[in-house]
Scaffold this active site. Structure first.
Site, short mmCIF file in Angstrom:
data_model
loop_
_atom_site.label_atom_id
_atom_site.label_comp_id
_atom_site.label_asym_id
_atom_site.label_seq_id
_atom_site.Cartn_x
_atom_site.Cartn_y
_atom_site.Cartn_z
N ASN A 14 96.28 -13.07 34.46
CA ASN A 14 95.87 -14.64 34.59
C ASN A 14 96.34 -14.68 36.00
O ASN A 14 95.24 -15.42 36.81
CB ASN A 14 96.75 -15.40 33.97
CG ASN A 14 96.47 -15.83 32.42
OD1 ASN A 14 95.12 -16.38 32.15
ND2 ASN A 14 96.99 -15.26 31.40
N MET A 89 108.06 -15.32 32.02
CA MET A 89 108.76 -15.25 30.21
C MET A 89 110.07 -15.85 30.24
O MET A 89 111.09 -15.41 29.56
CB MET A 89 108.64 -13.94 29.70
CG MET A 89 107.44 -13.47 29.56
SD MET A 89 105.95 -14.42 28.71
CE MET A 89 106.84 -14.23 27.01
N LEU A 92 112.75 -22.32 32.90
CA LEU A 92 113.05 -22.81 34.56
C LEU A 92 114.14 -23.72 34.24
O LEU A 92 114.22 -24.52 33.19
CB LEU A 92 111.79 -23.18 35.07
CG LEU A 92 110.65 -22.30 35.37
CD1 LEU A 92 109.60 -23.04 35.75
CD2 LEU A 92 111.29 -21.21 36.66
N ASN A 106 101.49 -23.90 33.94
CA ASN A 106 101.57 -23.09 33.01
C ASN A 106 100.45 -22.83 31.97
O ASN A 106 99.65 -23.75 31.90
CB ASN A 106 102.88 -23.37 32.10
CG ASN A 106 103.30 -22.23 31.14
OD1 ASN A 106 103.21 -20.79 31.45
ND2 ASN A 106 103.50 -22.37 29.84
N HIS A 108 99.28 -21.33 28.05
CA HIS A 108 99.98 -20.99 26.82
C HIS A 108 98.82 -20.81 26.02
O HIS A 108 97.83 -21.36 25.91
CB HIS A 108 100.69 -22.22 26.40
CG HIS A 108 101.57 -21.74 25.08
ND1 HIS A 108 102.54 -21.26 24.95
CD2 HIS A 108 101.18 -22.16 23.91
CE1 HIS A 108 102.80 -21.01 23.84
NE2 HIS A 108 102.02 -21.49 22.98
N GLU A 142 110.62 -29.94 29.02
CA GLU A 142 110.88 -29.03 27.69
C GLU A 142 109.73 -28.17 27.39
O GLU A 142 108.63 -28.17 28.12
CB GLU A 142 110.12 -30.54 26.60
CG GLU A 142 111.38 -31.49 26.52
CD GLU A 142 110.89 -32.48 25.58
OE1 GLU A 142 110.32 -32.17 24.27
OE2 GLU A 142 110.85 -33.70 25.74
N LEU A 143 110.06 -27.20 26.65
CA LEU A 143 109.11 -25.90 26.45
C LEU A 143 107.74 -26.19 25.95
O LEU A 143 107.65 -26.96 25.15
CB LEU A 143 109.72 -25.22 25.60
CG LEU A 143 109.23 -23.78 25.36
CD1 LEU A 143 109.23 -22.75 26.49
CD2 LEU A 143 109.65 -22.97 24.02
N ASP A 144 106.70 -25.84 26.69
CA ASP A 144 105.38 -25.88 26.29
C ASP A 144 105.00 -27.43 25.93
O ASP A 144 104.49 -27.77 25.07
CB ASP A 144 104.97 -25.12 25.36
CG ASP A 144 105.18 -23.63 25.70
OD1 ASP A 144 105.34 -23.21 26.67
OD2 ASP A 144 105.63 -22.61 24.65
N GLU A 173 91.65 -17.98 28.70
CA GLU A 173 92.48 -18.12 29.77
C GLU A 173 92.04 -17.83 30.74
O GLU A 173 92.50 -18.78 32.00
CB GLU A 173 93.81 -17.20 29.20
CG GLU A 173 95.04 -17.60 28.12
CD GLU A 173 95.82 -16.74 27.90
OE1 GLU A 173 96.56 -16.52 28.76
OE2 GLU A 173 96.12 -16.28 26.72
C1 GRF Z 1 99.17 -15.02 28.46
O1 GRF Z 1 98.52 -14.84 27.08
C2 GRF Z 1 99.56 -16.16 28.74
O2 GRF Z 1 98.89 -17.26 28.00
C3 GRF Z 1 100.95 -16.33 28.03
O3 GRF Z 1 101.56 -14.81 28.39
C4 GRF Z 1 100.25 -13.96 28.59
C5 GRF Z 1 100.46 -13.53 30.15
O4 GRF Z 1 99.38 -12.48 30.07
N1 GRF Z 1 101.88 -17.37 28.90
P1 GRF Z 1 99.24 -11.98 31.57
O5 GRF Z 1 100.44 -11.46 32.39
O6 GRF Z 1 98.53 -12.98 32.41
O7 GRF Z 1 98.05 -10.95 31.42
#
Ligand code: GRF
Length: 205
Positions: A14, A89, A92, A106, A108, A142-144, A173
């Protein structure tokens, strides 16, 4: 011009999608730095190869806030005003989130509020949904959970595995995240309660 800081923990696909969109002139922004809490993350080397300031900050042995304060110092030093979590991962700290009100994004891999947390694609398969996708949202404490910028859908197929579904979501994404960053970097949207809404250009100024 907006200066973006990208936080990663892994492969960084990403992150690369955002870098590509900036290079192609689609996003009026520059990337101040990429920070990884995992020193040997593949994304860190990929960022370095693109000439981006790539910083490894190992979180181990530090409290969450102490680690976040080190990241914050690096971001402030580079005048970062928009933070993009791209496969970062770790949760925060409130300190960090309050330092960038409505300026942390972010991505998800589900249609939030369905399937927050880890292994969202697995959760979708286990639940048996027919449609899933990805969500770019503003980060709150809050998470996500924060206000949703945009979402893209993906059909779930009968013979999908976690890997096949994840791969199709990832394609979406890579379209969704640069578009969401463009909206923020261009000042085309604002956060209004739980909603991210278009700025009415005619009312501006
Ligand atoms: C993605 O699936 C994103 O949605 C999630 O973690 C993954 C990260 O993939 N939060 P990358 O490191 O961007 O390839």
């Amino acid at each position: 011009m907006t200066t973006i800081g990208i936080l990663i923990s892994g492969r960084g696909s990403n992150m690369l999608a955002i870098l590509d969109a900036i290079e192609e002139g689609q996003i009026p922004a520059r990337v101040g730095c990429v920070i990884s809490n995992v020193p040997d993350a593949a994304g860190l080397a990929a960022a370095q190869a693109r000439g981006i300031d790539a910083i490894a900050l190992d979180h181990r042995g530090l409290t969450r806030e102490a680690h976040d304060r080190r990241m914050h110092a690096e971001l402030v030093e580079r005048d970062v005003d928009l933070v993009c979590l791209a496969g970062y991962m770790r949760l925060l700290s409130p300190f960090f989130i309050r330092s960038y009100p409505n300026r942390i994004l972010n991505i998800h891999p589900s249609l939030l509020p369905a399937f927050p947390g880890l292994a969202a694609q697995r959760q979708a398969l286990d639940y048996g949904v027919k449609v899933t996708g990805c969500t770019v949202h503003v980060v709150d404490e809050e998470l996500d959970h924060g206000p949703i910028v945009l979402q893209r859908t993906v059909d779930v197929l009968d013979d999908d595995t976690e890997a096949s579904l994840s791969a199709r979501i990832l394609v979406e994404e890579h379209a969704a995240y640069p578009e969401a960053v463009r909206l923020f970097a261009s000042g085309l949207v604002r956060v209004d309660g739980r909603s991210v809404v278009r700025v009415d250009a005619s009312a501006a100024g």
